[in-house]
Design a protein around this motif. Structure first.
Motif, mmCIF file in Angstrom:
data_model
loop_
_atom_site.group_PDB
_atom_site.id
_atom_site.type_symbol
_atom_site.label_atom_id
_atom_site.label_comp_id
_atom_site.label_asym_id
_atom_site.label_seq_id
_atom_site.Cartn_x
_atom_site.Cartn_y
_atom_site.Cartn_z
ATOM 1 N N THR B 199 22.995 -14.003 -74.933
ATOM 2 C CA THR B 199 21.695 -14.667 -74.718
ATOM 3 C C THR B 199 20.740 -13.803 -73.892
ATOM 4 O O THR B 199 19.528 -13.971 -73.993
ATOM 5 N N PHE B 200 21.276 -12.891 -73.086
ATOM 6 C CA PHE B 200 20.382 -11.959 -72.383
ATOM 7 C C PHE B 200 19.485 -11.238 -73.388
ATOM 8 O O PHE B 200 18.269 -11.181 -73.230
ATOM 9 N N SER B 203 17.049 -13.803 -75.165
ATOM 10 C CA SER B 203 15.982 -14.290 -74.300
ATOM 11 C C SER B 203 14.991 -13.188 -73.948
ATOM 12 O O SER B 203 13.773 -13.403 -73.948
ATOM 13 N N ARG B 204 15.534 -11.996 -73.686
ATOM 14 C CA ARG B 204 14.639 -10.872 -73.379
ATOM 15 C C ARG B 204 13.792 -10.513 -74.611
ATOM 16 O O ARG B 204 12.617 -10.199 -74.507
ATOM 17 N N GLN B 206 12.891 -12.568 -76.919
ATOM 18 C CA GLN B 206 11.908 -13.631 -77.122
ATOM 19 C C GLN B 206 10.711 -13.447 -76.196
ATOM 20 O O GLN B 206 9.562 -13.490 -76.648
#
Lengths: 462, 225
Positions: B199-200, B203-204, B206
């Motif tokens: 997810t890092f 999310s980054r 995004q």
């Protein structure tokens, strides 16, 4: 008592409702009623189900609780490093709790959440730049504001502001007639000094459609005249729309997404009607954010862009100076220590840092411009953004929040602060009033008028 | 027991890890919504990819962002911890011999000294991260049981692995504990905040697309992370 007569879950949609709300000066009855307002848990759940999707859910759950966002927040720094001002804490203790409790929260909780959403965050989005996971607490606080607005837990001025947009398609009770009359009257006032000055209303196919902030019409009408003078000097083929002239959106600060859509569509309608090549908006930060950056999404435009290319006033000024449409008299350039306030809404959130620096290179005598530290995308909020300036209930917190900007300005040693943003301009005016550090502050327009070379045909005949 | 942990349980752990993370990725991407997120992902793919790449890259480089630069101590601790925590499990000689035997492939192998330094670095960094949570009020107020739990979960294979490395008397016992701790970690990654291993990047990417497409990426030089 579930619903108050003034404080309730219904948006303000009519002039009568608006007048009743305004008659309650400062929202005394309104806030009293809020103490008894019920939370509609079912509605809250449904809204979460519909609108809290992977981005926000992931942000809430993946937060590593590392605290790296703490120092990025000017509220945290200015309030003696109060841990309750850490951005991650502010969102976890409000939106995070609402999600964990699946909407099962009470009146006291909503009061706390309201204060957090409007008095502990200006949605400046600075923390987003400091989080390793890229979590933007400003975006989430804005989302939280939407939930709170829907439940009726919203500061009085925000409810009024959103209502203004619903009723007048402007942040103040300014009608299309008021707007056109005021603009024409101001232009007449200045016609003697600038022969041939005019304001073309509703002209088709102009190069520039100019949109403003209702405050200019109501409180600073000279600003309209100054805009007209500069467009005329630059020889622009410009116009203003009689309808859809309001660039701002207090509805965005309030979290009233429906009013946001109505407001921005009124501007887009003007674009569709008059078919200008471009839109230029006045010197306002949140208004640019609302109409140019976020607005296309409220209006459901899949390309994320307004119907015609839309630029901020600073972009037009930089371009006019670059192309020589506006020429500066070198003798009249600013010769005192001067700094510029970077507005979060179009510097951090729309990449216009270099544009304002370019303007400085034309209008300031070399050696007199001093940047704040930090600056550009990393600059701090003026202290009054996101609606904070306008909320009477939180005035003491706002005044404290101004200290960040006061100290930043004092460190530059500047005696003049250029603030091409209404919110920043207000905050800097208020900080001078509150703390008296001996500065002047200005929009770009009056400064440009004083130093621009006026072509012969626009000079008054003897 | 050894046969079970290095046999079926090993395959189960890897399967849970891979499938669990895949589900995370798919659900995240499918849950993105251009209207709710207010980012026109599809309309501006190129600007989006550019913003996403910059956003991930800058943060993977030590001191690559202003946030890393203004908090240098945290940055050093953070990178010592993360480099070790990724490199040691993947590139340890013993692990690669095991991988070769079980899955028929292996990675590049770290020299023993480097593996030692990295492992001790991980434990030292972990200790500092725990102390930081206790000592700093701005971190303490945020910290929950889950945060200590995932630190312990991560520490366990390293502590037991180091014990094995120094060849203790009851080596076989410690090796079993080490394998169990490692497999527990693999299994729990998708279900805890450790899922940030994927997810890092999501999310980054995004937020990089957000700034790259909507918030100035198509105007200026890209976000000044």
């Amino acid at each position: 008592m579930p619903e108050g007569t003034l404080c309730n879950k219904q948006p303000v949609d009519t002039e009568e409702q608006l007048k009743a709300l305004l008659a309650d000066k400062g929202g005394q009855i309104y806030y009293e009623e809020m103490k008894h307002l019920d939370v509609d848990v079912e509605m809250l759940r449904q809204t979460l189900g519909k609108s809290l999707k992977s981005r926000l859910r992931t942000w809430l759950s993946m937060c590593a609780r590392c605290g790296m966002c703490a120092d990025s927040c000017f509220f945290y720094r200015i309030n003696d490093r109060d841990p309750k001002q850490v951005p991650a804490y502010k969102i976890q203790s409000t939106l995070g709790e609402i999600v964990r409790k699946n909407g099962n929260v009470d009146n006291a909780f909503m009061h706390m959440a309201m204060e957090t959403a409007w008095a502990k965050c200006t949605c400046c989005n600075r923390c987003a730049m400091y989080c390793p996971h890229g979590i933007d607490v400003g975006v989430m606080i804005s989302y939280l504001r939407g939930l709170l607005y829907q439940q009726g837990f919203v500061p009085w001025e925000m409810k009024v502001g959103a209502g203004m947009h619903r009723v007048y398609r402007a942040q103040m009770d300014v009608t299309p007639e008021d707007f056109v009359d005021t603009f024409e009257w101001m232009v007449e006032e200045y016609e003697e000094d600038y022969p041939g000055l005019n304001v073309p209303v509703d002209k088709d196919d102009a190069d520039i459609l100019y949109t403003v902030n209702a405050r200019e019409v109501k409180h600073y009408p000279e600003d309209l005249a100054e805009a007209a003078i500069l467009f005329n000097i630059a020889g622009e083929n410009w116009t203003v729309p009689s309808k859809g002239w309001e660039l701002t959106s207090l509805a965005m600060f309030a979290g009233d997404w429906e009013a946001c859509r109505l407001q921005v569509e009124s501007v887009y309608d003007a674009m569709d009607r008059l078919k200008p090549k471009r839109m230029v908006g006045t010197e306002c930060g949140h208004a640019h954010r609302a109409t140019v950056v976020e607005g296309p999404y409220w209006a459901g435009r899949p390309d994320g862009l307004p119907p015609v290319e839309s630029i901020h006033y600073v972009e037009w000024v930089a371009e006019a100076l670059r192309t020589g449409k506006l020429k500066i008299d070198p003798e009249k350039r600013i010769k005192e220590p001067v700094t510029i306030q970077d507005s979060c809404n179009y510097i951090r959130n729309h990449g216009l840092r270099d544009v304002t620096r370019e303007i400085m290179s034309y209008i300031v005598e070399p050696g007199y411009f001093i940047d704040m530290a930090p600056n550009g995308e990393h600059n701090y909020c003026c202290g009054g953004g996101g609606g904070f300036n306008g909320i009477g209930l939180y005035r003491p917190q706002r005044n404290k929040a101004l200290i960040t900007k006061r100290d930043q300005i004092m460190h530059t040693g500047a005696s003049l602060v250029i603030a091409p943003c209404h919110n920043c301009w207000d905050a800097i005016r208020d900080l001078e009033e509150e703390y008296q550090i001996g500065i002047r502050w200005s929009f770009l327009k009056p400064l440009l008028i004083d130093m621009v070379v006026v072509p012969e045909h626009m000079k008054p005949k003897e | 027991m050894h046969a079970f942990l290095t046999g079926p349980m090993f395959y189960i752990s890897i399967a849970v890890l891979v499938i669990g993370l895949l589900v995370r990725v798919v659900r995240y991407i499918r849950g993105l919504d251009w209207k709710l997120d207010r980012v026109a992902y599809r309309a501006h793919r190129k600007a989006g990819m550019k913003g996403a790449a910059r956003s991930i890259f800058k943060w993977l480089v030590p001191f690559g962002t202003r946030s890393w630069r203004v908090q240098p101590v945290m940055t050093v601790v953070f990178f010592v911890f993360h480099i070790g925590v990724v490199a040691v499990p993947l590139f340890l000689l013993a692990h690669n011999m095991f991988l070769e035997e079980k899955l028929g492939f292996s990675f590049f192998t770290l020299p023993a000294l480097a593996a030692d330094i990295l492992s001790w670095g991980v434990l030292a960094a972990l200790l500092i991260l725990v102390l930081r949570r206790i000592a700093l009020p701005e971190v303490r107020i945020l910290t929950t049981f889950h945060d200590y739990f995932i630190l312990a979960l991560t520490a366990a294979p390293f502590v037991t692995g180091l014990i094995c490395r120094y060849d203790p008397a009851n080596y076989d016992f410690w090796l079993l504990i080490h394998i169990a701790a490692g497999e527990l970690l693999l299994i729990l990654i998708p279900f805890t905040k450790l899922s940030h291993v994927v997810t890092f990047f999501l999310s980054r990417a995004q937020i990089g697309m957000d700034f790259g497409i909507k918030r100035g990426g198509m105007k200026g030089k890209g976000m000044a992370w």
